[in-house]
Design a protein around this motif. Structure first.
Motif, PDB file in Angstrom:
ATOM      1  N   GLU A  89     -10.839  -0.309   3.622  1.00  0.00           N
ATOM      2  CA  GLU A  89     -10.937  -1.756   3.770  1.00  0.00           C
ATOM      3  C   GLU A  89     -11.951  -2.329   2.788  1.00  0.00           C
ATOM      4  O   GLU A  89     -11.716  -3.368   2.159  1.00  0.00           O
ATOM      5  CB  GLU A  89     -11.327  -2.114   5.197  1.00  0.00           C
ATOM      6  N   ASP A 156      -3.047  -4.237   9.788  1.00  0.00           N
ATOM      7  CA  ASP A 156      -3.448  -5.277  10.738  1.00  0.00           C
ATOM      8  C   ASP A 156      -2.236  -5.857  11.470  1.00  0.00           C
ATOM      9  O   ASP A 156      -2.310  -6.159  12.669  1.00  0.00           O
ATOM     10  CB  ASP A 156      -4.197  -6.390  10.008  1.00  0.00           C
ATOM     11  N   ALA A 159      -1.163  -3.434  14.173  1.00  0.00           N
ATOM     12  CA  ALA A 159      -2.127  -3.445  15.275  1.00  0.00           C
ATOM     13  C   ALA A 159      -1.965  -4.696  16.134  1.00  0.00           C
ATOM     14  O   ALA A 159      -2.091  -4.645  17.361  1.00  0.00           O
ATOM     15  CB  ALA A 159      -3.547  -3.360  14.732  1.00  0.00           C
ATOM     16  N   SER A 160      -1.668  -5.817  15.493  1.00  0.00           N
ATOM     17  CA  SER A 160      -1.456  -7.063  16.230  1.00  0.00           C
ATOM     18  C   SER A 160      -0.223  -6.964  17.118  1.00  0.00           C
ATOM     19  O   SER A 160      -0.233  -7.399  18.278  1.00  0.00           O
ATOM     20  CB  SER A 160      -1.299  -8.221  15.237  1.00  0.00           C
ATOM     21  N   ARG A 170      -7.576   0.334  17.576  1.00  0.00           N
ATOM     22  CA  ARG A 170      -8.175   0.429  16.251  1.00  0.00           C
ATOM     23  C   ARG A 170      -7.044   0.605  15.233  1.00  0.00           C
ATOM     24  O   ARG A 170      -6.291   1.579  15.299  1.00  0.00           O
ATOM     25  CB  ARG A 170      -9.154   1.594  16.183  1.00  0.00           C
ATOM     26  N   PRO A 171      -6.916  -0.337  14.297  1.00  0.00           N
ATOM     27  CA  PRO A 171      -5.733  -0.378  13.424  1.00  0.00           C
ATOM     28  C   PRO A 171      -5.438   0.899  12.659  1.00  0.00           C
ATOM     29  O   PRO A 171      -4.276   1.319  12.573  1.00  0.00           O
ATOM     30  CB  PRO A 171      -6.051  -1.537  12.473  1.00  0.00           C
ATOM     31  N   TRP A 172      -6.452   1.543  12.110  1.00  0.00           N
ATOM     32  CA  TRP A 172      -6.180   2.719  11.288  1.00  0.00           C
ATOM     33  C   TRP A 172      -5.751   3.916  12.127  1.00  0.00           C
ATOM     34  O   TRP A 172      -5.063   4.811  11.643  1.00  0.00           O
ATOM     35  CB  TRP A 172      -7.384   3.055  10.417  1.00  0.00           C
TER      36      TRP A 172
END
Length: 226
Positions: A89, A156, A159-160, A170-172
């Protein structure tokens, strides 16, 4: 190897030793039932250095064995998915390797290798993650064109979409789950699943095929799946 959604944090998982409760999974080769088949210890560096137990399973039909990796572990990488994701990121945002390494207290050579590997896989990874996000209900369109930023946006987006059904994530870690851990594996070619992967969180695992292609079960607070 099979990646599974574990709701425990890294330190809690490590503290449980062999007393972890991964989900029951189907064989990644033939779709048959599996049973416990020992396991192994490995190091994992997150906020601290941990020694964690990775259970293995063996197919009762064809005999193939597979390691069950919690989604914060990247195969063949010393550092956790969260640490590597944070580095990527920062890199996508324009920070240099030296500053990233200093901020995360990691060797520059390690961070540089992560970024180089990500640069080679970002385009394919973005396609896989966006396909999964769309299948989960995401409908955004405003995405960066460059592979790195586009991939970060895809992480992202997925994840949303997950959060609307399974709660915050946690997105990753979710990226690791969708790609079966191949998102930053140290290979010379990209082993990522195709964009035609099965719908996200459809309820039960699909039978057979690569674990990347399986539908993703909704995670439960206990660390297993429902």
């Amino acid at each position: 190897m099979i990646v599974w959604p574990c709701r425990l944090d890294v330190s809690t998982y490590a503290a449980r030793g062999r007393d972890v409760a991964p989900p029951r999974v189907s064989c990644p080769r033939c779709g048959g039932p599996t049973g416990p088949w020992s396991g192994y210890l490995r190091h994992l560096r997150d906020a601290g250095l941990h020694l964690i137990f990775v259970p293995r399973v063996r197919c009762k039909r064809c005999g193939v064995t597979a390691a069950l990796l919690p989604w914060f572990v990247t195969p063949y990488r010393w550092d956790s998915v969260d640490v590597i994701g944070a580095a990527l990121e920062r890199s996508v945002a324009g920070e240099g390797v030296r500053r990233i390494a200093a901020a995360l207290a990691r060797p520059e050579t390690t961070v540089r290798e992560w970024c180089r590997r990500f640069a080679r896989t970002a385009d394919a990874l973005a396609r896989v993650l966006l396909a999964a996000a769309v299948r989960a209900g995401w409908s955004g369109f405003d995405l960066p064109v460059a592979p790195g930023p586009r991939c970060a946006a895809a992480v992202d987006a997925l994840a949303s979409a997950w959060a609307r059904r399974g709660g915050p994530v946690r997105p990753w870690r979710l990226a690791a789950l969708v790609t079966g851990g191949a998102w930053l594996a140290p290979n010379t070619t990209s082993p990522l699943a195709p964009a035609s992967a099965a719908p996200l969180m459809a309820g039960t695992p699909a039978s057979g095929g690569n674990p990347c292609h399986r539908t993703l079960p909704k995670p439960s607070p206990s660390g297993g799946t429902t």
